[in-house]
Scaffold this active site. Sequence first.
Site, PDB file in Angstrom:
ATOM      1  N   ASP A 124      27.298  42.653  35.007  1.00 41.75           N
ATOM      2  CA  ASP A 124      28.077  41.991  34.280  1.00 41.75           C
ATOM      3  C   ASP A 124      28.036  42.666  32.652  1.00 41.75           C
ATOM      4  O   ASP A 124      26.957  43.335  32.576  1.00 41.75           O
ATOM      5  CB  ASP A 124      27.883  40.460  34.089  1.00 41.75           C
ATOM      6  CG  ASP A 124      28.949  39.707  33.541  1.00 41.75           C
ATOM      7  OD1 ASP A 124      29.939  40.213  32.782  1.00 41.75           O
ATOM      8  OD2 ASP A 124      29.367  38.301  33.552  1.00 41.75           O
TER       9      ASP A 124
HETATM   10  C1  BGC Z   1      32.015  37.923  31.709  1.00 42.75           C
HETATM   11  C2  BGC Z   1      32.889  38.609  32.994  1.00 42.75           C
HETATM   12  C3  BGC Z   1      34.121  39.607  32.547  1.00 42.75           C
HETATM   13  C4  BGC Z   1      33.303  40.576  31.395  1.00 42.75           C
HETATM   14  C5  BGC Z   1      34.223  41.489  31.011  1.00 42.75           C
HETATM   15  C6  BGC Z   1      31.836  39.043  30.915  1.00 42.75           C
HETATM   16  O1  BGC Z   1      31.188  38.327  29.547  1.00 42.75           O
HETATM   17  O2  BGC Z   1      31.180  37.065  32.339  1.00 42.75           O
HETATM   18  O3  BGC Z   1      33.510  37.894  33.923  1.00 42.75           O
HETATM   19  O4  BGC Z   1      34.599  40.405  33.439  1.00 42.75           O
HETATM   20  O5  BGC Z   1      32.846  39.979  30.439  1.00 42.75           O
HETATM   21  O6  BGC Z   1      35.190  41.088  30.033  1.00 42.75           O
END
Ligand code: BGC
Length: 665
Positions: free
Chosen positions: A225
Amino acid sequence: MEALVSDILAEMTLAEKIDQMHGIGFLPVDGLWHTADNERLGIPGFSMVDGPRGVGIYAGTATAFPVGMARGATWDPVLEERVGGAIGREVRAKGGSVLLAPTINILSHPRWGRAQETYGEDPHHLGRMGAAFIRGAQNYVVASAKHYALNNIENTRYWVNVSVDERTLREIYLPHFRMAVREGHVGSIMSAYNRVNGHYCSANFPLLGQILKGDWGFKGFVESDWLFGTWSSDESAMAGLDIEMPAPIFYGNRLFAAVAKGTVPEETIDEAVRRILRVKYCFGLDTDPAEPDPKEVATEEHAALALEVARKAIVLLKNDGALPLDRKYIESVAVIGELADTPNHGDNGSSTVAPPYVITPLEGMRNRAGDIRVDYVVGNPLSADNRAVIAGADATVVVAGLTAEEEGEAIIPGKGDRVNLGLPAKQEQLIAAVADLNPRTIVVLEGGSVITLESWLPRVEAVLMAWYPGQEGGNAIADVIFGDVNPSGRLPSTWPRSEEDLPAFVNDRSQVAYGCYHGYLHVDREGIEPRFPFGYGLSYTTFAYAKLTLSAQTVRSKGTLRVGADVSNTGAVAGEEVVQLYVRCTGSRVDRPVRMLKGFMKVFLTPGETRRVLFDLPAEELAFYDVAVGDWDVEPISYTIHIGPSSRDLRLSGSFTVDSVEAHR
Ligand code: BGC
């Protein structure tokens, strides 16, 4: 494919390999996050974009579909495959190759700020819906199922350590990820921010190396993530994290140094790069790269699909006869509440979409009202004029619910989860005030999951849950209110009378423990009467169930039972029923839930029509995870099949046994 990957890998230097293993910038470029191309060897990079309800806002305008929880309420994997396909197609038309969706975390508590992104509280239902989305999306791009795993709290998501025992992990929190791998053939998995049993998910060997890649045979790649999603070079690489996103903090130079020092063997790097290359070549990133094509984005076809989904997602929770409104007998409707005139399609976090337009409930009512007069009252406070309009209307529609103010992603650490399960107090007061003035009061709710409604429910005639219904939501709501569409949504989570009826939600500690029982598993075990049970939803018609048949009285542990039932539409209008199959076991040597969902099917029936619904239930679905042996065990005991329209309305039952494995060796 494997030979091609091996040949390319053999050509690569260590630096080139490590270049494949991280994103190249904190901010998206042209709306996408990128990993590097390798020009020398002609290896394309990935271009990644969110997300679960449409292409992420930073990539510009796109179709806003109803949120995941709304789509979970359709209980319709065929429809969900089309949604995955439409979002995948738009991602590709933006030049993207990886779609950061679906979100398939269990709704273990409805106060979770990102509840709206996932499909519900049950692993079987969640897995079927997620796998369907993936299949659709992967006709165009690589899907990335997230967040692996146990990411069920926002406020502490960056640091919380979730302790979970092996059985709970395997039986409750992972089956849907396994379905994403085995049934959806997902190309990529995103590791979660949180820790599980002491290790960050991005450096968690039991989760990544052992279970995902080992036990399930996952052949794709794992990316972290985003910011604060990776915390180590050696430990992450050794655990099985293949790509650090969005930029190299721990991979890049530090990983290079770790290999040079010998703390990470080059074979580990090769294994990660092999996975990355495999996905690139399997998905044709080299031969058939995505080309931006604005004509494919926010199309009329996708708007029509967003409308179809929003209609099928609406759950009719209560109806004392007010609905549907009959245009023949109604001359005026008062539409009430700030949200009636507010575009409200969900969270402002990573799942945000910028649609070309949003039809609000008020606009939808006006679009569909025909000759009926639609008056709008904002309310709070109600003026004397407002009161007169409300009292004089033939029916009132109060639109209430939540917004990104009350629930969402923890973009700001420490925020995001709901503080309670009720509506904001002002809205509860408004509903009560309207109901006092007009006996024909209909409440339309918007939100990402459960809303407790005890204080006002008895005072209103009808309640609809519309979720965050996407860009066409207002039209869908009006279609159901006027009876042009018969509601067929069913709750994908348990709606308790009060939050006390659920296990505690702990979102202010760095250490939490998860158990096996949440949602319907919890209320069934404790004998608590929910306000609306898991699987529940009304229709404008009625359905009858008959003639349960089981293909055998005894099934082998590797066999499959075929279950049949007749379902009939006994009312006056066509409608869709969600036929649900639950299983209970008797005589297990371990503690088991009262019953669990093991199958469901949505069937369309015209008035008077009967259809035979068939389910195939592999006996393996009945297994529990035997921690002592480290494997699944299908016990040779008695099982009861229950079929019905919700987890608490089980119309047909029949029993069978599983033969002991030994007897058939
Ligand atoms: C979120 C993800 C997301 C990523 C990119 C993160 O903060 O938890 O779900 O895909 O950001 O935006």
